[in-house]
Every structure is written in structure tokens, then in C-alpha cells.
Write a protein that holds these residues in place. Sequence first.
Motif, PDB file in Angstrom:
ATOM      1  N   VAL A 169     -13.333   6.207  -4.662  1.00  0.00           N
ATOM      2  CA  VAL A 169     -13.236   6.209  -3.382  1.00  0.00           C
ATOM      3  C   VAL A 169     -11.931   5.044  -3.058  1.00  0.00           C
ATOM      4  O   VAL A 169     -12.178   3.894  -4.160  1.00  0.00           O
ATOM      5  CB  VAL A 169     -13.933   5.215  -3.086  1.00  0.00           C
ATOM      6  N   ILE A 170     -11.047   5.511  -2.161  1.00  0.00           N
ATOM      7  CA  ILE A 170     -10.811   4.217  -1.190  1.00  0.00           C
ATOM      8  C   ILE A 170     -11.319   3.988   0.359  1.00  0.00           C
ATOM      9  O   ILE A 170     -11.644   4.801   0.802  1.00  0.00           O
ATOM     10  CB  ILE A 170      -8.692   5.095  -1.183  1.00  0.00           C
ATOM     11  N   ILE A 171     -10.926   2.044   0.250  1.00  0.00           N
ATOM     12  CA  ILE A 171     -11.642   2.465   1.547  1.00  0.00           C
ATOM     13  C   ILE A 171     -10.241   0.943   1.901  1.00  0.00           C
ATOM     14  O   ILE A 171      -9.267   1.163   1.461  1.00  0.00           O
ATOM     15  CB  ILE A 171     -12.821   1.028   1.153  1.00  0.00           C
ATOM     16  N   SER A 172     -10.686   1.012   3.427  1.00  0.00           N
ATOM     17  CA  SER A 172      -9.118   0.183   4.056  1.00  0.00           C
ATOM     18  C   SER A 172      -9.821  -0.297   5.479  1.00  0.00           C
ATOM     19  O   SER A 172     -10.387   0.712   5.967  1.00  0.00           O
ATOM     20  CB  SER A 172      -8.308   0.724   4.139  1.00  0.00           C
ATOM     21  N   GLU A 221       0.222   7.877  -1.560  1.00  0.00           N
ATOM     22  CA  GLU A 221       0.046   7.273  -2.511  1.00  0.00           C
ATOM     23  C   GLU A 221      -1.644   7.130  -2.766  1.00  0.00           C
ATOM     24  O   GLU A 221      -1.923   7.008  -4.211  1.00  0.00           O
ATOM     25  CB  GLU A 221       0.472   5.535  -2.097  1.00  0.00           C
ATOM     26  N   ALA A 222      -2.489   7.115  -2.038  1.00  0.00           N
ATOM     27  CA  ALA A 222      -3.581   7.428  -1.786  1.00  0.00           C
ATOM     28  C   ALA A 222      -4.144   8.377  -2.073  1.00  0.00           C
ATOM     29  O   ALA A 222      -4.634   8.573  -3.672  1.00  0.00           O
ATOM     30  CB  ALA A 222      -4.809   6.785  -0.579  1.00  0.00           C
ATOM     31  N   PHE A 223      -3.544   9.829  -2.134  1.00  0.00           N
ATOM     32  CA  PHE A 223      -3.617  11.398  -2.793  1.00  0.00           C
ATOM     33  C   PHE A 223      -3.686  11.031  -4.612  1.00  0.00           C
ATOM     34  O   PHE A 223      -4.009  11.557  -5.697  1.00  0.00           O
ATOM     35  CB  PHE A 223      -2.713  12.128  -2.301  1.00  0.00           C
ATOM     36  N   ARG A 224      -2.299  10.250  -4.597  1.00  0.00           N
ATOM     37  CA  ARG A 224      -2.403   9.905  -6.307  1.00  0.00           C
ATOM     38  C   ARG A 224      -3.193   9.572  -7.112  1.00  0.00           C
ATOM     39  O   ARG A 224      -3.407   9.494  -8.144  1.00  0.00           O
ATOM     40  CB  ARG A 224      -0.547   9.278  -6.450  1.00  0.00           C
ATOM     41  N   ARG A 256     -12.847  10.236  -2.627  1.00  0.00           N
ATOM     42  CA  ARG A 256     -12.539  10.588  -1.355  1.00  0.00           C
ATOM     43  C   ARG A 256     -11.913   9.032  -0.649  1.00  0.00           C
ATOM     44  O   ARG A 256     -11.986   8.321  -1.713  1.00  0.00           O
ATOM     45  CB  ARG A 256     -14.077  10.757  -0.741  1.00  0.00           C
ATOM     46  N   LEU A 257     -11.577   9.565   0.563  1.00  0.00           N
ATOM     47  CA  LEU A 257     -11.141   8.437   1.269  1.00  0.00           C
ATOM     48  C   LEU A 257     -11.968   8.233   2.521  1.00  0.00           C
ATOM     49  O   LEU A 257     -12.843   8.270   2.925  1.00  0.00           O
ATOM     50  CB  LEU A 257      -9.951   9.432   2.015  1.00  0.00           C
ATOM     51  N   ALA A 258     -11.936   6.766   2.397  1.00  0.00           N
ATOM     52  CA  ALA A 258     -13.307   6.721   3.807  1.00  0.00           C
ATOM     53  C   ALA A 258     -12.798   5.205   4.021  1.00  0.00           C
ATOM     54  O   ALA A 258     -12.667   3.934   3.591  1.00  0.00           O
ATOM     55  CB  ALA A 258     -15.092   5.626   3.007  1.00  0.00           C
ATOM     56  N   ILE A 259     -11.997   5.087   6.324  1.00  0.00           N
ATOM     57  CA  ILE A 259     -11.105   4.318   6.420  1.00  0.00           C
ATOM     58  C   ILE A 259     -11.560   3.600   7.797  1.00  0.00           C
ATOM     59  O   ILE A 259     -12.244   4.610   8.648  1.00  0.00           O
ATOM     60  CB  ILE A 259      -9.767   4.465   6.166  1.00  0.00           C
ATOM     61  N   SER A 260     -11.215   2.657   8.281  1.00  0.00           N
ATOM     62  CA  SER A 260     -11.766   2.321   9.459  1.00  0.00           C
ATOM     63  C   SER A 260     -10.746   1.849  10.105  1.00  0.00           C
ATOM     64  O   SER A 260      -9.559   0.725   8.968  1.00  0.00           O
ATOM     65  CB  SER A 260     -12.826   1.177   9.784  1.00  0.00           C
ATOM     66  N   ILE A 264       0.801  -1.319  -0.167  1.00  0.00           N
ATOM     67  CA  ILE A 264       0.061   0.005  -0.047  1.00  0.00           C
ATOM     68  C   ILE A 264       1.038   1.251  -0.029  1.00  0.00           C
ATOM     69  O   ILE A 264       0.704   2.542  -0.418  1.00  0.00           O
ATOM     70  CB  ILE A 264      -1.245   0.203   1.135  1.00  0.00           C
ATOM     71  N   GLU A 265       2.354   1.289   0.095  1.00  0.00           N
ATOM     72  CA  GLU A 265       2.956   2.262  -0.161  1.00  0.00           C
ATOM     73  C   GLU A 265       3.582   2.751  -1.164  1.00  0.00           C
ATOM     74  O   GLU A 265       4.408   3.356  -1.621  1.00  0.00           O
ATOM     75  CB  GLU A 265       4.761   1.586   0.506  1.00  0.00           C
TER      76      GLU A 265
END
Length: 272
Positions: A159-162, A178-181, A188-192, A147-148
Amino acid sequence: MKNNEQDSLRQAVRDRYGATARAATAGEGADCCAPSFAGGCCAPVPIQSTLLGYSEAETAAVPEGANLGLGCGNPQAIAALKPGETVLDLGSGAGFDCFLASRQVGETGRVIGVDMTPEMLTKARNNAEAHAEAVGHRNVEFRLGEIENLPLADGSVDVIISNCVINLSPEKARVFAEAFRVLKPGGRLAISDIVATAELPDDLRSDLSLFTGCMAGAARIEVLEQMLKGAGFDQVSVSPKDESRDFIRDWAPGTPVTDYLVSASIEAIKPG
């Protein structure tokens, strides 16, 4: 942290969850690869998914073996997925959240799971065959990667989830960069994930079994906020869930981890 230390931590995580995947495939349930300093398992014990915010209908909608009970929340609940969107799952494991996302984005959408553990990837791909038969189309794929260093093009996902994965990275700022890229403008980012509400004592922070168990690697809330903003994200929100301490306590019985750790919903937007 030096590169060799980061590599050692990644390998420990890869070994731990590779063993989990093998045990689940063999029908043995979650394994306990080594005792922690508390005498418990070296990773979170499986959690009933309804305690994490999933409905019984959701847990019944995925292929058998996709849900290993290793999360710490339900990123689907905050992702607000829409038909036709492209979704990326960081640390996708056996595919549980990917298959739920697949149903939400529909045949015109796409879901990509990235995981660095070959055994998990094999399990997820096998589960994907059963999922495709159930829904009548193929819109889920799984890629081997860290993920790096995401194996995706710039601006390619909505959308990115995790779910309880970023705490395992020794380079969290790089994960968010990397998520931003790979997010599209307005994505959008949606993480738990597990976050720290106070600085962990050295004896907890240095326990490798607690690191691979999603605890010792947790970052302070204010540090996460700074990392997300530093990566370029707007509308950053980290919302702790106090009730999560009930199941975190079971991950390391006899230790004071719940004095320092809590599950949280993490949200952010890439400016449009």
C-alpha cells in the motif's frame, strides 16, 4: 518544464519544510518564511487533525512532535490497512501517518517513510524511537529520497499512502510511475491531496509561496486520472471533499483559491 525549473521548485519546497521542521523542533510552531501575495504564510497553517478526519485517539497515539498539522485529509481512512502489510508513505514528514499505519499493520508489518527534507527525516527518526518504546516493537523506518525517484525495490510494498505531498511535485506523472513500480501486483494507492477543479489563473499558478503552500502545484482532476491510468493503474477514483474549502481558505486569506482548489481522496489499484 525544464530540469532547472523543476530543481528550483524542489529546492523551494525543501527549504520551506526544512524551516517548518526546525521551527517545530525549537517549539516555535509552524513558521511563516515569507509573505505570499496575499500577505499570509507561504505554506498551509497547522490544522486541527480532527478536521481532517482523524480521531482524537489517533492524534493521541503518536509521539509528541510527529503531528505538525500540515495534511489535507486522512489517507488512513481509505487505505484499509491490514496486519502484516508493507506500507510506503510518500513525503512522510515528521512521521504522523507512518506511526498510525504502524499500529494497523502490527509487528508483522512494515512501514517505510520517504522524505526529501533532511530536517524532517531527522525529526521523524527521533520520533520513531519514542514510537518503538510505546508499541513495543520496531516496524517503521525513514529514508531520504525524492518521490520521483523512490529508494525502494520493484514490487516491494502493498500500500502507498500520502498526505498533501504529490501536489508539490513538478513531475507528478513520474511520481505515479514510481508508485506503480514499487507496488506489488494487486497493491493499492490511498492518497489525500489538493486537486484543481478548474484551471488556476496565471497570477496564482506562478506564485512560489502558493506552490510551496500546496496550492499552485495542484493538478486538474481529469489530468490526475489520466496520469494514473497512463502509469498502469486500474480502478482510479478521485473524490473531492467540498468541506475542505473551509480550511484551504485559511491557507491564503484574501485570495480566491477555493474557487479552484479542493482536497480529494485519490485511490487506484495496480492490476494483479
